[in-house]
Design an enzyme around this catalytic site. Structure first.
Site, PDB file in Angstrom:
ATOM      1  CE  LYS A 145      -3.995   2.021   2.743  1.00  0.00           C
ATOM      2  NZ  LYS A 145      -4.524   1.579   3.984  1.00  0.00           N
ATOM      3  CG  HIS A 147      -3.107   5.151   0.037  1.00  0.00           C
ATOM      4  ND1 HIS A 147      -2.979   4.135  -0.821  1.00  0.00           N
ATOM      5  CD2 HIS A 147      -4.304   4.961   0.833  1.00  0.00           C
ATOM      6  CE1 HIS A 147      -4.043   3.538  -0.860  1.00  0.00           C
ATOM      7  NE2 HIS A 147      -4.893   3.854   0.185  1.00  0.00           N
TER       8      HIS A 147
END
Length: 256
Positions: A145, A147
């Site tokens: 991921k 963010h």
């Protein structure tokens, strides 16, 4: 003898006066109750279709990852209701309670994506419900991921922690080795692996099963909530029409 009978009674959930020599003998063969729990897990899996048979034509049987045609298939994805997940968690809990002392219990339960995630969640909940033990739970993302919190790890911090790996099955063992690498990369200390079902059949080299190869290569124990032998026991009890086919498959590919 009275103490032993009382202990048996406690294990099987009956009053002390009702404990019989037959129950004492059963306790001697299965003192932790692990095998009984395994057979109950198998019976439940059969009832919901998570263990499926293809009875008609051997050349149409389920194909394993190494190309064998098997008369049966275990699909943990069919444990998909609240009761199903509860029953699976209880089966894993029986393994933990049979093999790990209080001092050996994991700090974190790690379940690799995807099927391992719900197993880790369920086992952690069962351990807390059983004895107020409160392990952390962690799993990985398939893709990092970029963010928010970022990264591949979701859940508990594994750095310096004792980590139990859980997953549904083991075939070649490749995914389990990758999971161990992920645990160690996060600073965790793997203590073993628990799976739902061990097919107990030799690998392509014709000597060791995937479970045996895992232990040989890693030095870590691998336990199963149920095995092919448990399935055979239940099929015998049920006089199941597929017993002969499963026995023939075991005779051809089973570990010695």
């Amino acid at each position: 003898m009275a103490e032993k009978v009382a202990l048996v009674a406690g294990m099987v959930g009956i009053s002390v006066r009702e404990a019989t020599p037959a129950e004492a003998a059963a306790f001697a063969l299965d003192p932790t109750g692990e095998r009984q729990a395994a057979r109950e897990f198998v019976a439940y899996a059969l009832a919901i279709g998570a263990i499926k048979f293809e009875p008609e034509y051997p050349d149409k049987w389920f194909q394993t990852k190494i190309g064998r045609h098997s008369p049966y298939f275990f699909n943990s994805g069919l444990f998909c209701s609240a009761q199903d997940l509860y029953e699976m968690a209880q089966a894993y809990l029986a393994v933990v309670e049979a093999h790990l002392t209080e001092e050996e219990l994991p700090d974190v339960i790690y379940g690799p994506a995807y099927k391992g995630i719900q197993i880790a969640d369920g086992l952690a909940g069962a351990m807390f419900d059983s004895n107020d033990y409160n392990p952390g739970v962690a799993f990985n993302r398939k893709e990092a991921k970029d963010h928010g919190e970022g990264g591949l790890l979701v859940g508990a911090n594994m750095n310096g922690k004792r980590v139990l790996l859980v997953d549904d099955v083991i075939t070649s063992g490749k995914s389990k080795h990758e999971a161990l690498g992920f645990i160690r990369g996060a600073g965790g200390v793997p203590i073993g692996c628990v799976i739902a079902f061990d097919r107990q059949e030799v690998g392509e080299d014709g000597t060791l099963s995937a479970a045996q190869e895992f232990t040989q290569m890693t030095g870590l124990p691998l336990y199963a909530a149920a095995t092919l032998e448990d399935l055979i026991d239940v099929l015998r009890e049920q006089a199941h029409p597929m017993l002969a086919a499963v026995l023939a498959y075991r005779d051809q590919y089973g570990v010695g």
